[in-house]
Write an enzyme that holds these catalytic residues in place. Sequence first.
Site, PDB file in Angstrom:
ATOM      1  N   LYS A 177      19.136  31.846 -30.693  1.00 36.56           N
ATOM      2  CA  LYS A 177      19.130  33.224 -30.189  1.00 36.56           C
ATOM      3  C   LYS A 177      20.302  33.389 -29.241  1.00 36.56           C
ATOM      4  CE  LYS A 177      17.518  35.508 -26.764  1.00 36.56           C
ATOM      5  NZ  LYS A 177      18.557  36.576 -26.598  1.00 36.56           N
ATOM      6  N   GLU A 252      18.143  23.808 -18.660  1.00 37.03           N
ATOM      7  CA  GLU A 252      19.248  23.747 -17.704  1.00 37.03           C
ATOM      8  C   GLU A 252      19.293  25.100 -17.010  1.00 37.03           C
ATOM      9  OE1 GLU A 252      22.259  24.554 -15.885  1.00 37.03           O
ATOM     10  OE2 GLU A 252      23.396  24.487 -17.756  1.00 37.03           O
ATOM     11  N   CYS A 286      27.200  27.369 -14.202  1.00 35.27           N
ATOM     12  CA  CYS A 286      25.985  26.836 -13.579  1.00 35.27           C
ATOM     13  C   CYS A 286      26.288  25.708 -12.605  1.00 35.27           C
ATOM     14  CB  CYS A 286      24.996  26.380 -14.639  1.00 35.27           C
ATOM     15  SG  CYS A 286      25.699  25.216 -15.821  1.00 35.27           S
ATOM     16  N   GLU A 382      21.802  30.979  -6.050  1.00 31.82           N
ATOM     17  CA  GLU A 382      22.915  30.996  -6.998  1.00 31.82           C
ATOM     18  C   GLU A 382      23.468  32.413  -7.127  1.00 31.82           C
ATOM     19  OE1 GLU A 382      23.895  28.793 -11.172  1.00 31.82           O
ATOM     20  OE2 GLU A 382      22.010  29.903 -11.083  1.00 31.82           O
TER      21      GLU A 382
END
Length: 479
Positions: A177, A252, A286, A382
């Site tokens: 996806k 992750e 990331c 983040e």
Amino acid sequence: MSQLPALWRNYINGQWHTGQSGNLSVDNPANLSKVADITLASPEDVDSAVAAARACHNSAVLPAMRPVERGRMVRKMGDYLLENCDEIATVLTLETGKPLDEAKGEIQGAARYFEYYANQAETLDGRAIPLGKDYIDYTVYEPFGVTAHIVPWNFPIEMIARSVAPALVTGNTCVIKTPELTPLACTYIAKAAEFSGFPAGAVNILCGYGHEAGAALSNHPDIDQMVFTGSVQTGTLIAEAAARNLVPCVLELGGKSAAIICEDADLDSVVESVRWGIFYNAGQVCSALSRIIVHQDIHDELLQRLTHLAENLSVGSHDENPDMGSLVSMDQQRRVADFCQQAQQAGAIATTGGAPLDRPGAFFQPTVFSQVTANMAIATEEVFGPVLTVQSFADDTAAIQLANSTEYSLAGGVFSNDLQRIMRLSQQLKAGQVYVNEWYAGGVETPFGGTGKSGYGREKGREGLMNYVHSKNVAIRLK
């Protein structure tokens, strides 16, 4: 390249399909113009893709091959990407806003995953276990079956390659996806699979909304393995769905990674690492180097040099050949701006940047913050943008305490010329990988992943290969 198609489709069972949930407009974040439409997959389309992958797996066509044959096919997927790099990179640049050189680098990085795992195909050996003269006992590795891959928008091609290459080389089939923001270039993975000779159903690619197609895929009872890269919130939902079906996951989920800069560090290397560590892909990485923790004796000098670096980076659209492109969307620009505004209200000082660029598009200034305290959101959450925080420390105990003070544990770094100190700090850092004297040191060969809010499981390297197989033991009594 020639003009892009106006409508892009999903790829199911070796055919291009029109999704049943309407169309989605994909926009260029650098100038807010429309790039193209792509059809959206419905839960019924997800069912069709999973059924195709299941039928292909049940045929045993991939597991029945010699590993070298699968490896050659996987290698050809990378070859296809390289042969069509300019075309794919142009599409990727238009939908992500990243500079063309960075887009080409992503395509080349994706091809490297196919190359690396193709070379690993013949290395996955079982072992014999001695049980005495009356028995022969051995283990073999077998593919899980149907693997699901939900891909993030920041490096869509490379993230597909990172998980699909080891999945295919071990004999699994894949349902992918793609992200809603950057789905177009992902479709070239299907073309690469066709070019390489993979049978229908081995690779299926869908674009769909997370709450619709993503939820249908992660909850699907006929999925055998789930791989997800993205937010903690979504990763938690996927883990819960997979747990209900007793499906293993690799998650992750991001980071808030820090580099400890000792007083004997080579500051030229630090500045170069910051250039790529936080301003590459506009900080939408990331494992970005989002926090500098620097010894107080060199704090002022390094802060000045980092501010100068950020001030002198050019920011613009791909046709301007900039050092840094745009963020992926206006929503992401607003999110980064909110973090910066909150930080300044809390007392942090932006030595440069801290706001969107005064021009159309999702551009943001390269930003450096000083006077940052450990309780500020800018230091713990983040941001996913070109925003660096700089904090100082007096001794190594304080440095480790600052570096380990967030809920994330994806990456960390140490810059020093003292080997004993490097080893000690590396052992104490809470991180899945530690970069020493160069941010992003390592490569496809080295394992990647974190713990805590950064997720679990490992990708890349030999560890990544083991995600897609389970061991079977065969014990034979001889008499």
